[in-house]
Design a protein around this motif. Structure first.
Motif, mmCIF file in Angstrom:
data_model
loop_
_atom_site.group_PDB
_atom_site.id
_atom_site.type_symbol
_atom_site.label_atom_id
_atom_site.label_comp_id
_atom_site.label_asym_id
_atom_site.label_seq_id
_atom_site.Cartn_x
_atom_site.Cartn_y
_atom_site.Cartn_z
ATOM 1 N N GLU A 175 0.827 -1.204 0.000
ATOM 2 C CA GLU A 175 0.000 0.000 0.000
ATOM 3 C C GLU A 175 0.858 1.248 0.000
ATOM 4 N N LYS A 176 0.281 2.319 -0.531
ATOM 5 C CA LYS A 176 0.956 3.611 -0.383
ATOM 6 C C LYS A 176 0.749 4.042 1.061
ATOM 7 N N PRO A 177 1.833 4.300 1.825
ATOM 8 C CA PRO A 177 1.632 4.702 3.224
ATOM 9 C C PRO A 177 0.934 6.061 3.295
ATOM 10 N N SER A 210 -10.765 1.195 -3.446
ATOM 11 C CA SER A 210 -10.919 2.642 -3.680
ATOM 12 C C SER A 210 -10.060 3.057 -4.867
ATOM 13 N N TRP A 211 -8.831 2.509 -4.921
ATOM 14 C CA TRP A 211 -7.936 2.861 -6.024
ATOM 15 C C TRP A 211 -8.561 2.453 -7.366
ATOM 16 N N ARG A 212 -9.170 1.256 -7.393
ATOM 17 C CA ARG A 212 -9.795 0.790 -8.647
ATOM 18 C C ARG A 212 -10.907 1.746 -9.070
ATOM 19 N N HIS A 236 -11.220 5.002 -8.325
ATOM 20 C CA HIS A 236 -10.636 6.257 -8.822
ATOM 21 C C HIS A 236 -10.079 6.054 -10.233
ATOM 22 N N ARG A 237 -9.362 4.936 -10.411
ATOM 23 C CA ARG A 237 -8.707 4.708 -11.705
ATOM 24 C C ARG A 237 -9.760 4.569 -12.801
ATOM 25 N N ARG A 238 -10.899 3.902 -12.484
ATOM 26 C CA ARG A 238 -11.961 3.713 -13.474
ATOM 27 C C ARG A 238 -12.521 5.060 -13.944
ATOM 28 N N PHE A 284 -0.771 19.212 -9.560
ATOM 29 C CA PHE A 284 0.639 19.174 -9.171
ATOM 30 C C PHE A 284 1.410 18.147 -9.988
ATOM 31 N N ALA A 285 0.880 16.883 -9.964
ATOM 32 C CA ALA A 285 1.587 15.810 -10.670
ATOM 33 C C ALA A 285 1.680 16.147 -12.146
ATOM 34 N N GLY A 286 0.689 16.882 -12.638
ATOM 35 C CA GLY A 286 0.613 17.149 -14.068
ATOM 36 C C GLY A 286 1.512 18.267 -14.539
ATOM 37 N N GLU A 329 4.488 19.900 -12.234
ATOM 38 C CA GLU A 329 5.816 20.050 -11.624
ATOM 39 C C GLU A 329 6.775 18.948 -12.081
ATOM 40 N N THR A 330 6.258 17.720 -12.215
ATOM 41 C CA THR A 330 7.099 16.603 -12.660
ATOM 42 C C THR A 330 7.643 16.853 -14.073
ATOM 43 N N THR A 331 6.738 17.269 -14.961
ATOM 44 C CA THR A 331 7.145 17.462 -16.359
ATOM 45 C C THR A 331 8.092 18.664 -16.479
ATOM 46 N N PRO A 365 7.319 5.092 -2.189
ATOM 47 C CA PRO A 365 7.176 4.350 -0.930
ATOM 48 C C PRO A 365 6.033 3.336 -0.974
ATOM 49 N N ARG A 366 6.229 2.200 -0.302
ATOM 50 C CA ARG A 366 5.147 1.227 -0.135
ATOM 51 C C ARG A 366 5.201 0.667 1.270
ATOM 52 N N GLU A 367 4.031 0.391 1.825
ATOM 53 C CA GLU A 367 3.965 -0.274 3.117
ATOM 54 C C GLU A 367 3.666 -1.737 2.857
ATOM 55 N N MET A 382 11.136 5.096 -14.990
ATOM 56 C CA MET A 382 11.067 6.399 -14.323
ATOM 57 C C MET A 382 9.636 6.862 -14.097
ATOM 58 N N PHE A 383 8.673 6.202 -14.751
ATOM 59 C CA PHE A 383 7.263 6.523 -14.526
ATOM 60 C C PHE A 383 6.602 5.461 -13.641
ATOM 61 N N GLY A 384 7.408 4.652 -12.985
ATOM 62 C CA GLY A 384 6.868 3.595 -12.130
ATOM 63 C C GLY A 384 6.688 2.312 -12.929
ATOM 64 N N VAL A 385 6.276 1.287 -12.214
ATOM 65 C CA VAL A 385 6.143 -0.042 -12.809
ATOM 66 C C VAL A 385 4.841 -0.654 -12.299
ATOM 67 N N PRO A 397 0.701 -1.948 -12.072
ATOM 68 C CA PRO A 397 -0.615 -1.321 -12.193
ATOM 69 C C PRO A 397 -0.663 0.122 -11.701
ATOM 70 N N ARG A 398 0.213 0.488 -10.747
ATOM 71 C CA ARG A 398 0.154 1.852 -10.223
ATOM 72 C C ARG A 398 1.159 2.776 -10.897
ATOM 73 N N ALA A 399 1.646 2.366 -12.052
ATOM 74 C CA ALA A 399 2.577 3.250 -12.775
ATOM 75 C C ALA A 399 1.828 4.514 -13.189
ATOM 76 N N CYS A 400 2.596 5.514 -13.596
ATOM 77 C CA CYS A 400 2.049 6.849 -13.854
ATOM 78 C C CYS A 400 0.934 6.850 -14.892
ATOM 79 N N ILE A 401 -0.200 7.411 -14.522
ATOM 80 C CA ILE A 401 -1.327 7.503 -15.452
ATOM 81 C C ILE A 401 -1.077 8.633 -16.469
HETATM 82 C C1 HEM Z 1 7.919 13.549 -16.347
HETATM 83 C C2 HEM Z 1 6.731 13.488 -15.815
HETATM 84 C C3 HEM Z 1 6.248 12.462 -14.808
HETATM 85 C C4 HEM Z 1 6.950 11.545 -14.077
HETATM 86 C C5 HEM Z 1 8.461 11.295 -14.066
HETATM 87 C C6 HEM Z 1 5.986 10.825 -13.285
HETATM 88 C C7 HEM Z 1 6.299 9.779 -12.433
HETATM 89 C C8 HEM Z 1 5.359 9.007 -11.777
HETATM 90 C C9 HEM Z 1 5.665 7.818 -11.033
HETATM 91 C C10 HEM Z 1 7.061 7.238 -10.830
HETATM 92 C C11 HEM Z 1 4.491 7.327 -10.550
HETATM 93 C C12 HEM Z 1 4.315 6.045 -9.733
HETATM 94 C C13 HEM Z 1 4.204 6.365 -8.280
HETATM 95 C C14 HEM Z 1 4.228 5.127 -7.416
HETATM 96 O O1 HEM Z 1 4.267 4.004 -7.920
HETATM 97 O O2 HEM Z 1 4.228 5.306 -6.195
HETATM 98 C C15 HEM Z 1 3.443 8.226 -10.956
HETATM 99 C C16 HEM Z 1 2.110 8.096 -10.621
HETATM 100 C C17 HEM Z 1 1.137 9.006 -10.962
HETATM 101 N N1 HEM Z 1 1.275 10.078 -11.816
HETATM 102 FE FE1 HEM Z 1 2.975 10.637 -12.742
HETATM 103 N N2 HEM Z 1 4.731 11.332 -13.540
HETATM 104 C C18 HEM Z 1 4.843 12.318 -14.481
HETATM 105 C C19 HEM Z 1 3.813 13.058 -15.032
HETATM 106 C C20 HEM Z 1 2.493 12.972 -14.666
HETATM 107 C C21 HEM Z 1 1.416 13.714 -15.270
HETATM 108 C C22 HEM Z 1 1.578 14.681 -16.434
HETATM 109 C C23 HEM Z 1 0.271 13.381 -14.583
HETATM 110 C C24 HEM Z 1 -1.139 13.866 -14.787
HETATM 111 C C25 HEM Z 1 -1.564 14.644 -15.735
HETATM 112 C C26 HEM Z 1 0.632 12.400 -13.578
HETATM 113 C C27 HEM Z 1 -0.246 11.818 -12.687
HETATM 114 C C28 HEM Z 1 0.072 10.724 -11.898
HETATM 115 C C29 HEM Z 1 -0.904 10.050 -11.040
HETATM 116 C C30 HEM Z 1 -2.344 10.453 -10.832
HETATM 117 C C31 HEM Z 1 -0.232 8.959 -10.463
HETATM 118 C C32 HEM Z 1 -0.811 7.914 -9.505
HETATM 119 C C33 HEM Z 1 -1.282 6.721 -10.341
HETATM 120 C C34 HEM Z 1 -1.888 5.597 -9.527
HETATM 121 O O3 HEM Z 1 -1.544 5.433 -8.349
HETATM 122 O O4 HEM Z 1 -2.707 4.855 -10.100
HETATM 123 N N3 HEM Z 1 1.982 12.168 -13.667
HETATM 124 N N4 HEM Z 1 3.994 9.235 -11.718
#
Ligand code: HEM
Length: 542
Positions: A111-113, A133-135, A137-139, A337-339, A341-343, A408-410, A470-473, A475-479
């Protein structure tokens, strides 16, 4: 009784208790080697207090130790961190261990802590919840990441670039200098996620980002913000810089007449009202057509993230798989934020590396010009699927500076994993502990990535997308992975077509000194990890 004579006895008792507890913690991880600090690297105090390699390694200790001591000089796939204060955790620098656990993430019930997500601050979201709950949200969220959404990105990048050129009077400039390329990238990516994801018009002019960091606002500027409120990027920036204090400090603190605290409280309020307004506007758009009739929200545009979230909420009474208002808000914050700052962080890294490695930049530029020359004159946007080498540059920049630097995972049950270092063996990870997938050490591990500190985009040649971690691995990899890649490639092609990216040195600094300074200064920038300070110069190509 003489209480003073008892004092040494009490001290001895407390010390023995602490020593016993500590020994139990070591026993819990089967005395696996690793760090033995005073504070846990990821506790709020560990993050806030000054770092010290032994006492308080801090949340980015793995960055500081990347070339030396980490993982006992990379001789161990997994280490344990047993702090005197705080919880026990495992850290891994092995991509193979990460794949073993994360590919089976849901089935194994890791789980995500809660403390490592931002749920406490923003509410439940796709990125924070677990299990059923995750399923749910993802749906709701997944279908919004459609081809239509990706197609809209190219047009939006072109629009923002145009308005940026006009508003800054850059159209006729031969050179542009950025003392801080982060501000520029954050603004660019915020415009994109706001428009493409949430339908909020955030053209370059509509959102003016302060060039100065919030901490340098003078009294008059602070007064101005107090009267007019923060703009969306300003509110987002302050919120992302104050996440840890916000977790620690109680709410009443923001009423104390200290300018810094008040600004912090106001930025959080302003962001929440931006999000509330966006949701309410969307609600009206969904339900009321031009002639005033109510519509079924399902008939409206389903391609936008916000529309999907709000539609799900408004249908929540009648449909089983939907989100509550609280969850809609949590997802809005997360995706905002995720959408961006990461990019933005990934783009800053790739721009810095291309500026330093001019030969690689020319290769990417040539790839882009060849693709553009082969396209028909009607196609407005470049076909990013063909930008293979430029995509390798992006991946390689993310390998060196992963925007998400640890996952992180618990462990909700004991788990056996196969490790190779120091010997090939099975290791049992204990239920109730945390495991951190340390992406900095995983992607700089010389056993998996030879010459790990070198920028070599070609190393990704022949590697399948799902093998790029780098985007995770699993089912919970980056959407948002495709969203981020399409966006980054459009921004790269737009800039590289017209500009050559070059370094911007300080007086008496040569290229080597710049490289040393810029590439070694990385850390947390808001909610993402990345290079902290990258001064760049854009030189017009023709
Ligand atoms: C260079 C850009 C990005 C990187 C490196 C990145 C990286 C990641 C990684 C490593 C995870 C997995 C987290 C985990 O397993 O704990 C993740 C999950 C996630 N990312 Fe990204 N991300 C990026 C861009 C984005 C963008 C653009 C969005 C949305 C528009 C986004 C939304 C999400 C969401 C919602 C999750 C959670 C997914 C889930 O738990 O099902 N990310 N990201």
């Amino acid at each position: 009784m003489d209480y003073f004579s008892l004092f040494p006895l009490v001290c001895a008792l407390i010390t023995s208790l602490i020593a016993y507890q500590y020994w139990r913690s070591l026993q819990f991880v089967h005395f696996m080697p690793g760090l033995r600090p005073l504070l846990s690297p990821l506790s709020p105090f560990g993050m806030l207090l000054p770092n010290h390699s032994l006492l308080n390694p801090g949340s980015t200790w793995h960055w500081s130790a990347r070339n030396s001591s980490a993982y006992l000089n990379k001789t161990h796939d997994i280490i344990s961190i047993v702090p005197l204060m705080g919880s026990v955790s495992y850290y891994t620098c092995s991509f193979d261990v990460m794949k073993q656990i994360l590919s089976a993430d849901i089935r194994l019930h890791t789980e995500k802590p809660y403390d490592m997500t931002l749920e406490r601050l923003f509410g439940p979201s796709l990125a924070s919840v677990n299990g059923e709950s995750w399923r749910r949200h993802r749906r709701v969220v997944q279908p919004a990441f459609s081809n239509k959404l990706y197609e809209s990105i190219g047009n939006e990048v072109a629009n923002i670039y145009q308005s940026m050129m006009e508003s800054k009077d850059w159209r006729d400039c031969k050179q542009i200098e950025f003392l801080e390329s982060h501000d520029f990238m954050l603004k660019f990516t915020l415009c994109i996620i706001s428009k493409c994801g949430f339908g909020i018009d955030a053209s370059w002019n509509a959102i003016s980002s302060s060039e100065k960091p919030e901490t340098h606002l003078n009294h008059v500027e602070a007064q101005h913000y107090r009267q007019n409120g923060f703009t969306l990027p300003e509110a987002l920036r302050i919120v992302s810089q104050t996440l840890i204090p916000r977790i620690i400090l109680p709410n009443w603190v923001y009423a104390v007449p200290i300018e810094r605290l008040q600004r912090m409280g106001e930025s959080w309020n302003d962001l929440s009202s931006y999000i509330g307004t966006a949701i309410n506007d969307k609600d009206l758009v969904n339900y009321v057509s031009k002639d005033g009739d109510t519509q079924d929200p399902r008939e409206c545009n389903k391609d936008n993230l916000l529309t999907r979230l709000v539609t799900s909420w408004t249908l929540s009474k009648s449909e089983k798989h939907s989100l509550s208002e609280n969850e809609v808000i949590g997802n809005m914050y997360t995706l905002m934020f995720a959408g961006h700052e990461t990019t933005a962080s990934a783009l800053v890294s790739v721009f810095a590396l291309l500026a330093i490695h001019q030969d690689i930049q020319e290769k990417a530029f040539n790839e882009i010009t060849v693709i553009q020359a082969a396209q028909s004159s009607e196609s407005k946007n470049i076909d990013v699927n063909k930008m293979t080498f430029t995509k390798f540059c992006l991946w390689e920049a993310l390998r060196l500076y992963p925007s998400a630097n640890f996952l992180p995972r618990e462990l909700t049950q004991d788990m056996a994993v196969d490790v190779q270092m120091p010997d090939a063996q099975k290791v049992i990870l204990q239920k109730g502990s945390w495991i951190m997938f340390d992406l900095i050490s995983i992607f700089r591990n010389p056993h998996t990535f030879p010459q790990p500190n070198d920028f070599e985009p070609e190393r990704w040649n022949g590697i399948a997308e799902h093998e790029v971690g780098m985007f995770g691995v699993g089912p919970r990899a980056c959407i948002g992975r495709k969203f981020a890649q399409v966006e980054a490639l459009h921004i790269l092609s737009t800039i590289l077509t017209s500009w050559k990216i070059d370094i911007l040195t300080r007086p008496n600094e040569n290229r080597e000194m710049y490289k040393e300074r810029v590439l070694n200064d990385a850390g947390q920038v808001g909610t993402a990890f990345g290079l902290r300070s990258v001064p760049l110069r854009l030189i017009r190509r023709f």
